[in-house]
Design an enzyme around this catalytic site. Structure first.
Site, mmCIF file in Angstrom:
data_model
loop_
_atom_site.group_PDB
_atom_site.id
_atom_site.type_symbol
_atom_site.label_atom_id
_atom_site.label_comp_id
_atom_site.label_asym_id
_atom_site.label_seq_id
_atom_site.Cartn_x
_atom_site.Cartn_y
_atom_site.Cartn_z
ATOM 1 N N CYS A 101 42.886 55.944 48.660
ATOM 2 C CA CYS A 101 44.139 55.466 48.255
ATOM 3 C C CYS A 101 43.743 54.268 47.223
ATOM 4 C CB CYS A 101 45.079 55.086 49.367
ATOM 5 S SG CYS A 101 46.827 54.685 49.043
ATOM 6 N N HIS A 124 44.954 59.765 52.731
ATOM 7 C CA HIS A 124 44.039 59.102 53.870
ATOM 8 C C HIS A 124 43.598 60.160 54.631
ATOM 9 C CE1 HIS A 124 44.607 54.747 52.818
ATOM 10 N NE2 HIS A 124 45.876 55.227 52.657
ATOM 11 N N GLU A 173 40.821 59.589 56.433
ATOM 12 C CA GLU A 173 40.151 59.090 57.286
ATOM 13 C C GLU A 173 41.272 58.328 58.594
ATOM 14 O OE1 GLU A 173 41.792 55.694 54.583
ATOM 15 O OE2 GLU A 173 41.149 57.721 54.602
#
Length: 287
Positions: free
Chosen positions: A105, A199, A201
């Protein structure tokens, strides 16, 4: 020898503390946790370039790491505040160091601007919750960053800004109808960066915590009609995070194993470690 990573936190101190209060960890801490899940013996240091006077590594310090990862952020890169400019300068030093780098991002946006690209607000508005219908570009076919991903997939996401002008030596490997640049490789000054606008993660529980923090925004921008709807949505994501077998909730939110299975959700980070970090470490004679 254990892999050494530098995790660069994109948030200012206040935002870091707010995220920790909501989720229990700062963005950088949770990112480091993901890296440890993938590579158990990894050593992760954290840098806070938004803090004035922060002790940031110089080029030699950056070269000592096997991989560098940039987190998301609440900042807007076109504001060019000191907190933003320090991160752009650091990313330029990362490129010059030649150390493999990856970002999510905000990380992608910083890497693009540091290589003379541009980032602006998305005229289509915010992409929130999940980035839908992500698909490989022609150049992305066979790119190692997306190895293991299907042709079309979804991923956790929340962003308003997007890369609007690519650096000179950049390759877009994934796109969707909301943001043309959803995953890209950028080369600059001998360095190679892999990044995504979404994202990988984020667990669903972390995504839920972020949405709860943005309840007012979610209502104001029309994603939900009331604060109660936002909380109910976030609560269902939290339940799904703890019990991914809840087919009813997975169906309701339109997510599959690409989101629910942690190994598949974090595929780009795993590929970065496997194909960039480990390969470069070996090439440097540090294996």
């Amino acid at each position: 020898m254990a892999l050494r990573f530098l995790v660069v936190e994109g948030n200012t101190r206040g935002a870091r503390e707010a995220h920790r209060a909501a989720y229990g960890q700062m963005l950088s801490e949770s990112y480091a946790h993901v890296i440890h899940d993938i590579e158990r013996d990894a050593v992760c240091d954290i840098a806070f370039p938004t803090d004035e006077g922060a002790n940031l590594p110089d080029r030699a310090g950056l070269e000592s790491y096997d991989g560098i990862v940039l987190t998301g952020s609440h900042l807007n890169i076109y504001d060019r505040t000191p907190e933003v400019l320090r991160q752009i300068d650091l990313m330029r030093a990362v490129y010059a160091s030649g150390t493999p780098s990856f970002g999510s991002c905000w990380g992608l946006q910083v890497a693009a601007v540091a290589a003379d690209g541009d980032v602006q607000k998305n005229p289509l508005g915010r992409e929130v919750g999940f980035a839908r219908r992500l698909r490989r570009t022609e150049e992305g076919q066979g790119h190692p960053m997306l190895e293991g991903r299907p042709e079309v997939y979804d991923a956790p996401a929340i962003h308003l800004d997007m890369v609007t002008a690519l650096p000179e030596d950049a390759t877009v490997v994934a796109t969707n109808p909301v943001s043309a640049v959803q995953a890209a490789e950028i080369r600059r000054d001998g360095g190679v960066f892999w990044g995504v606008q979404y994202h990988p993660e984020f667990s669903l529980s972390e995504l839920a915590a972020i949405l709860r923090q943005r309840t007012e925004l979610m209502v104001r921008e029309g994603f939900c009609r009331t604060p109660e709807e936002v909380i109910a949505y976030a609560d269902e994501l939290t339940v799904l995070a703890t019990d991914p077998t809840r087919f009813d909730l997975a169906w309701r939110h339109g997510v599959d194993a690409e989101v629910l299975d942690s190994a598949r959700r974090t595929r780009e980070i795993r590929n970065f470690i496997e194909y960039r970090v480990k390969t470069e470490k070996s090439g440097r004679g540090r294996a």
